[in-house]
Design a protein around this motif. Structure first.
Motif, mmCIF file in Angstrom:
data_model
loop_
_atom_site.group_PDB
_atom_site.id
_atom_site.type_symbol
_atom_site.label_atom_id
_atom_site.label_comp_id
_atom_site.label_asym_id
_atom_site.label_seq_id
_atom_site.Cartn_x
_atom_site.Cartn_y
_atom_site.Cartn_z
ATOM 1 N N ILE A 158 0.839 -1.203 0.000
ATOM 2 C CA ILE A 158 0.000 0.000 0.000
ATOM 3 C C ILE A 158 0.872 1.250 0.000
ATOM 4 O O ILE A 158 0.590 2.233 -0.701
ATOM 5 C CB ILE A 158 -0.946 -0.019 1.220
ATOM 6 C CG1 ILE A 158 -1.938 -1.175 1.096
ATOM 7 C CG2 ILE A 158 -1.679 1.315 1.355
ATOM 8 C CD1 ILE A 158 -2.814 -1.369 2.305
ATOM 9 N N VAL A 159 1.960 1.220 0.784
ATOM 10 C CA VAL A 159 2.898 2.343 0.783
ATOM 11 C C VAL A 159 3.484 2.537 -0.609
ATOM 12 O O VAL A 159 3.656 3.662 -1.085
ATOM 13 C CB VAL A 159 4.019 2.112 1.820
ATOM 14 C CG1 VAL A 159 5.104 3.176 1.684
ATOM 15 C CG2 VAL A 159 3.453 2.109 3.229
ATOM 16 N N ALA A 160 3.799 1.424 -1.282
ATOM 17 C CA ALA A 160 4.362 1.501 -2.638
ATOM 18 C C ALA A 160 3.407 2.213 -3.583
ATOM 19 O O ALA A 160 3.817 3.024 -4.424
ATOM 20 C CB ALA A 160 4.673 0.095 -3.152
ATOM 21 N N ARG A 167 4.449 7.152 6.628
ATOM 22 C CA ARG A 167 3.135 7.577 7.118
ATOM 23 C C ARG A 167 2.323 8.215 5.994
ATOM 24 O O ARG A 167 1.128 7.968 5.848
ATOM 25 C CB ARG A 167 3.315 8.579 8.257
ATOM 26 C CG ARG A 167 3.974 7.970 9.487
ATOM 27 C CD ARG A 167 4.203 9.029 10.545
ATOM 28 N NE ARG A 167 4.909 8.480 11.697
ATOM 29 C CZ ARG A 167 5.286 9.206 12.748
ATOM 30 N NH1 ARG A 167 5.020 10.491 12.788
ATOM 31 N NH2 ARG A 167 5.928 8.653 13.752
ATOM 32 N N ILE A 168 2.999 9.071 5.207
ATOM 33 C CA ILE A 168 2.312 9.686 4.076
ATOM 34 C C ILE A 168 1.883 8.619 3.084
ATOM 35 O O ILE A 168 0.797 8.650 2.537
ATOM 36 C CB ILE A 168 3.235 10.719 3.397
ATOM 37 C CG1 ILE A 168 3.548 11.850 4.372
ATOM 38 C CG2 ILE A 168 2.595 11.274 2.141
ATOM 39 C CD1 ILE A 168 4.575 12.829 3.858
ATOM 40 N N GLY A 169 2.772 7.652 2.855
ATOM 41 C CA GLY A 169 2.493 6.609 1.876
ATOM 42 C C GLY A 169 1.288 5.772 2.234
ATOM 43 O O GLY A 169 0.542 5.336 1.352
ATOM 44 N N ARG A 170 1.069 5.520 3.521
ATOM 45 C CA ARG A 170 -0.095 4.718 3.919
ATOM 46 C C ARG A 170 -1.401 5.422 3.551
ATOM 47 O O ARG A 170 -2.335 4.798 3.062
ATOM 48 C CB ARG A 170 -0.041 4.456 5.425
ATOM 49 C CG ARG A 170 1.017 3.443 5.832
ATOM 50 C CD ARG A 170 1.019 3.256 7.335
ATOM 51 N NE ARG A 170 2.054 2.312 7.748
ATOM 52 C CZ ARG A 170 2.328 2.023 9.015
ATOM 53 N NH1 ARG A 170 1.640 2.608 9.979
ATOM 54 N NH2 ARG A 170 3.270 1.168 9.316
ATOM 55 N N VAL A 171 -1.436 6.733 3.816
ATOM 56 C CA VAL A 171 -2.641 7.490 3.477
ATOM 57 C C VAL A 171 -2.793 7.587 1.968
ATOM 58 O O VAL A 171 -3.852 7.325 1.405
ATOM 59 C CB VAL A 171 -2.571 8.895 4.109
ATOM 60 C CG1 VAL A 171 -3.779 9.718 3.706
ATOM 61 C CG2 VAL A 171 -2.471 8.783 5.627
ATOM 62 N N PHE A 172 -1.700 7.959 1.300
ATOM 63 C CA PHE A 172 -1.736 8.108 -0.146
ATOM 64 C C PHE A 172 -1.979 6.780 -0.846
ATOM 65 O O PHE A 172 -2.594 6.739 -1.913
ATOM 66 C CB PHE A 172 -0.425 8.712 -0.649
ATOM 67 C CG PHE A 172 -0.315 10.200 -0.417
ATOM 68 C CD1 PHE A 172 -1.350 10.913 0.156
ATOM 69 C CD2 PHE A 172 0.834 10.877 -0.775
ATOM 70 C CE1 PHE A 172 -1.253 12.272 0.371
ATOM 71 C CE2 PHE A 172 0.943 12.240 -0.574
ATOM 72 C CZ PHE A 172 -0.092 12.941 0.001
ATOM 73 N N GLY A 173 -1.470 5.703 -0.267
ATOM 74 C CA GLY A 173 -1.601 4.394 -0.909
ATOM 75 C C GLY A 173 -3.047 4.003 -1.126
ATOM 76 O O GLY A 173 -3.419 3.497 -2.190
ATOM 77 N N LEU A 174 -3.877 4.224 -0.116
ATOM 78 C CA LEU A 174 -5.300 3.897 -0.252
ATOM 79 C C LEU A 174 -5.961 4.776 -1.309
ATOM 80 O O LEU A 174 -6.790 4.310 -2.094
ATOM 81 C CB LEU A 174 -5.992 4.076 1.101
ATOM 82 C CG LEU A 174 -5.533 3.116 2.216
ATOM 83 C CD1 LEU A 174 -6.164 3.518 3.539
ATOM 84 C CD2 LEU A 174 -5.868 1.676 1.862
ATOM 85 N N ASN A 233 7.384 -5.541 -3.433
ATOM 86 C CA ASN A 233 6.103 -4.834 -3.386
ATOM 87 C C ASN A 233 5.812 -4.103 -4.696
ATOM 88 O O ASN A 233 4.654 -3.952 -5.082
ATOM 89 C CB ASN A 233 6.106 -3.849 -2.217
ATOM 90 C CG ASN A 233 6.214 -4.552 -0.877
ATOM 91 O OD1 ASN A 233 5.391 -5.392 -0.541
ATOM 92 N ND2 ASN A 233 7.247 -4.242 -0.123
ATOM 93 N N ILE A 234 6.856 -3.655 -5.401
ATOM 94 C CA ILE A 234 6.649 -3.042 -6.714
ATOM 95 C C ILE A 234 6.263 -4.108 -7.729
ATOM 96 O O ILE A 234 5.363 -3.907 -8.558
ATOM 97 C CB ILE A 234 7.914 -2.281 -7.152
ATOM 98 C CG1 ILE A 234 8.179 -1.121 -6.192
ATOM 99 C CG2 ILE A 234 7.760 -1.761 -8.584
ATOM 100 C CD1 ILE A 234 9.426 -0.323 -6.501
#
Length: 763
Positions: A89-91, A241-248, A320-321
């Motif tokens: 998700i972060v990816a 932390r940003i990636g988790r929000v942005f990932g969704l 993950n990619i």
């Protein structure tokens, strides 16, 4: 009697000095370290990591019992290609933001290049889709996902990590590496500006918002500036932390792209004829292509996130990619082909022919869906910027490790080494991005400069990958790889050069400026290190030992600490030796040469000491984990206490008050040495210019005093000349000093002779 009184006074004075004259702890705090090896937060984090590792080990052990498929899963999860749902998700949030915004403007730019919808036909649409599909497949999927991402440097990707693997094969490889890195960083300035501004301008398509934009022409730019400032302000929280929000959000965005693309297709599967590469090749040379070779510059827009994908590999992990890329590729292609199908349906639609700057991405959706599309596209533009910002942090960190950029303060706000934040770079990027907005005003003008620098990065990455394949894999494959990908990317570069006079000059100017910094720092560091000299113990111990015992010279400080980048534990840098004896000798109870190294483990705290068989000179190497703050004063006090307890360092009692409030350790004076070029140095004008420019860059980059936490302790910063041989001027000619009386006598005699001659002539 008088002598007895004097003795009593001396005894009372000695009793007084046995105790500190001031309990300094009331006013200041001594730099101390805890008796525990880890903080509570670190212990909790290590426990969590161990728990995760135990769970993964249990899963792997379980999967072994499930036959061949289970063993394959176990093998993947125990390799660098392991997959984690959280990091996947972060990816999505960190890696794919840039490439995810390409459907917003790629087809729109193609139609504008063709002269509008009225000058477009089926051949052009299928040709464009064919070029687009095969460009993304060859550049992004084959070159970066299948080939480049298999070549990593301890899990890190990007052009600098790649260069580190192959630099031993030739000094010339630094040229493409520097050029590609500089171009990537230049593009990192433009990406936030073009992505966010183009997304914000999508608000103009909403009827409710149109009056506001018509009444205020600068509203779009003002909203963009606010978003950019907020985006750069939250970088210190870390990309994880940003990636988790942005990932969704990105997951929803790509699902939205796929669904809207399928709906637009409406069963018109004929458009997938464009999967045949011949459509693209024929379109390039056909009369239907009104843009000529410049159409490849439009097609290139669909691949702009490929380099960021490789650079961010260290942030999220290769596995993950691999896991997420198929979903991304399918969603992108469905949307592109959906836009192509919409264009084919509306070739004869008179209403659409009258629309200026027609954007099929929004037009193929109903009005209700368009509201959602605009909101998601603004968010996607922010995420696209994030991908380039995190990539820029990684690039600068790697350039610093190569000594191509000054040492900058780096923070690691997340659990992994790849998650980093560089305050200075963040500030420069933010200011530069805002400057781009103020110069170009809107996305249409910014896009003229966008992408040109990235073609340079792709070409230089191809060169470095080819060198790696030549030496590490197959020479035949290296030749094929070079020919195929250089041909495609040079075509992209030529097409992008059409943008040069319309804004591309700004990108190239940024690239040259960043390249100049890297070349200057590399050359200056090389010259300085070529002058570094070391002394063996037999050379420096007698002189320092004599100074240590010379009671005629007062103490400069009880402890003199030199912070140095030199990590040699068995010898002493001549810079430190001559600093001790420069001008007035710096006598001390103990001299310390301290170097600090950052490890790849998060919580390393260890040190080594070499005392050269003395009790007054110490060589110390401190190794700190990348998440450990560099509290050098506190660690040095601990080391001094440790050595005092073992008897290696004689006891020191501090009687008079001092800022560090540690009565068990005498006063400490910190010294940092900077190098300077002397005017008489025997050096070429080019090398002198490199050194002078490096010193200017160092002045703006910030002082090591702040990095090491030494500001409260008034450190001494010394400047020493580089030990470069000086030019020998010609010998002076000595002339005799003539007294005034002796010099006037010949003049008087000469005047007297002239008068006598005149008198004789009159007679």
């Amino acid at each position: 009697m008088r002598q007895r009184k004097q003795n009593k006074k001396a005894q009372s004075a000695n009793k007084t000095t046995e105790k500190p004259l001031l309990i300094a702890d009331k006013f200041t705090k001594a730099p101390k370290v805890s008796r525990k090896a880890y903080t509570r937060e670190e212990r909790e984090e290590l426990a969590k990591q161990q728990e995760v590792q135990d769970r993964e080990a249990a899963k792997i052990a379980q999967s072994h019992k499930r036959g061949p498929i289970g063993r394959l899963i176990a093998k993947i999860q125990s390799s660098p290609d392991k997959i984690s749902l959280t990091m996947a998700i972060v990816a999505l949030g960190v890696v794919y933001g840039d490439i995810g915004t390409s459907p917003l403007y790629t087809v729109q730019t193609f139609l504008a290049g063709q002269g509008g919808l009225k000058n477009t036909d089926r051949v052009a649409v299928l040709g464009m889709l064919s070029l687009l599909f095969w460009s993304v497949t060859l550049i992004t999927t084959v070159k970066y996902v299948f080939i480049a991402m298999r070549i990593d440097n301890n899990g890190e990707g990007g052009i600098f990590a790649l260069y580190s693997l192959i630099r031993r094969y030739g000094a010339w490889l630094a040229i493409p590496a520097m050029l590609g890195g500089a171009a990537f960083l230049a593009d990192s300035v433009l990406t936030p500006a073009v992505s966010i501004s183009s997304a914000v301008e999508g608000l103009k398509t909403i009827p409710i918002m149109q009056p506001a934009f018509e009444s205020n022409e600068n509203l779009s730019m003002m909203i963009t500036i606010v978003i950019i400032v907020v985006l750069f302000s939250v970088q210190s929280r870390g990309t994880e932390r940003i990636g988790r929000v942005f990932g969704l959000v990105v997951m929803i965005w790509f699902a939205f792209l796929a669904v809207t693309g399928v709906i637009s297709l409406s069963g018109n599967w004929d458009v997938f004829e464009a999967l045949n590469p011949m459509y693209g090749l024929q379109f390039l040379v056909s009369s239907h292509n009104t843009a000529g070779i410049a159409v490849m510059g439009t097609v290139f827009l669909a691949t702009t996130g490929a380099e960021a994908l490789y650079s961010d590999m260290g942030h999220v992990g290769r596995g993950n990619i691999y896991f997420t890329w198929p979903f991304i590729k399918v969603a992108l292609m469905l949307n592109y082909f959906g836009q192509g199908a919409w264009v084919l349906k509306n070739l004869d639609n008179k209403e659409m022919l009258e629309i200026n700057s027609l954007n099929p991405f929004f037009q193929m959706m109903g009005m209700n869906v368009r509201y959602v599309a605009v909101i998601l596209s603004v968010t996607a533009g922010i995420i696209a910027s994030q991908a380039l910002i995190t990539g820029a942090f990684t690039m600068v960190s790697e350039a610093t490790g190569l000594n191509w950029m000054p040492h900058l303060q780096v923070h690691y706000p997340a659990r992994t080494r790849g998650q980093l934040y560089i305050p200075a770079v963040n500030t420069v990027l933010c200011v530069s991005t805002l400057a781009v907005l103020l110069i170009f005003q809107d996305s249409e003008h910014i896009s003229a400069a966008y992408g040109l620098a990235l073609t340079i990065t792709m070409i230089t990455t191809t060169i470095l990958l080819a060198v790696y394949l030549w030496y590490k894999k197959s020479k035949v494959f290296a030749v094929i790889f070079t020919i195929v990908f250089l041909a495609i990317q040079i075509m992209f570069f030529i097409a992008s050069m059409a943008k040069f006079l319309h804004g591309g000059w700004f990108t190239m100017l940024l690239t040259i400026a960043i390249l100049l910094i890297m070349v200057t720092w590399k050359a200056g560091t090389r010259i300085e290190r070529s002058q570094r000299r070391h002394m063996e113990p037999k050379d420096f111990l007698p002189a320092i030992g004599t100074l240590h015992e010379d009671f005629r010279i007062p103490y400069f400080a009880d402890n003199i600490v030199y912070l140095t980048s030199d990590s040699d534990m068995k010898r002493l840098d001549t810079d430190i030796f001559f600093s001790i004896f420069a001008d007035h000798p710096k006598r001390a109870r103990a001299w310390w040469a301290v170097s600090v190294q950052t490890t790849d483990e998060p919580f390393t705290r260890e040190y080594s000491v070499e005392n050269f068989g003395t009790d007054h000179i110490f060589r110390v190497r401190i190794r700190l984990g990348f998440k450990v703050s560099q509290s050098i004063p506190a660690y040095l006090h601990q080391i001094m206490h440790d050595l005092s307890e073992t008897g290696e360092l004689p006891k020191q009692k501090s009687v008079y008050p001092k800022v560090d409030a540690d009565p068990e350790i005498g006063p400490i004076r910190y010294v940092l040495i900077h190098k300077a070029l002397m005017p008489e140095s025997k050096i070429s004008a080019r090398e002198a210019l490199f050194l002078q420019m490096k010193y200017v860059i160092r002045r703006f980059a910030g002082s090591p005093v702040k990095w090491f936490g030494l500001a409260p302790f008034n450190p001494l910063v010394e400047v020493q000349p580089l030990f470069i041989s000086t030019q020998q001027p010609p010998r002076l000619k000595r002339i005799q000093v003539v007294s005034q009386r002796a010099s006037t006598a010949p003049k008087a005699a000469h005047l007297m002779a002239e008068k006598m001659e005149k008198g004789n002539s009159k007679k």
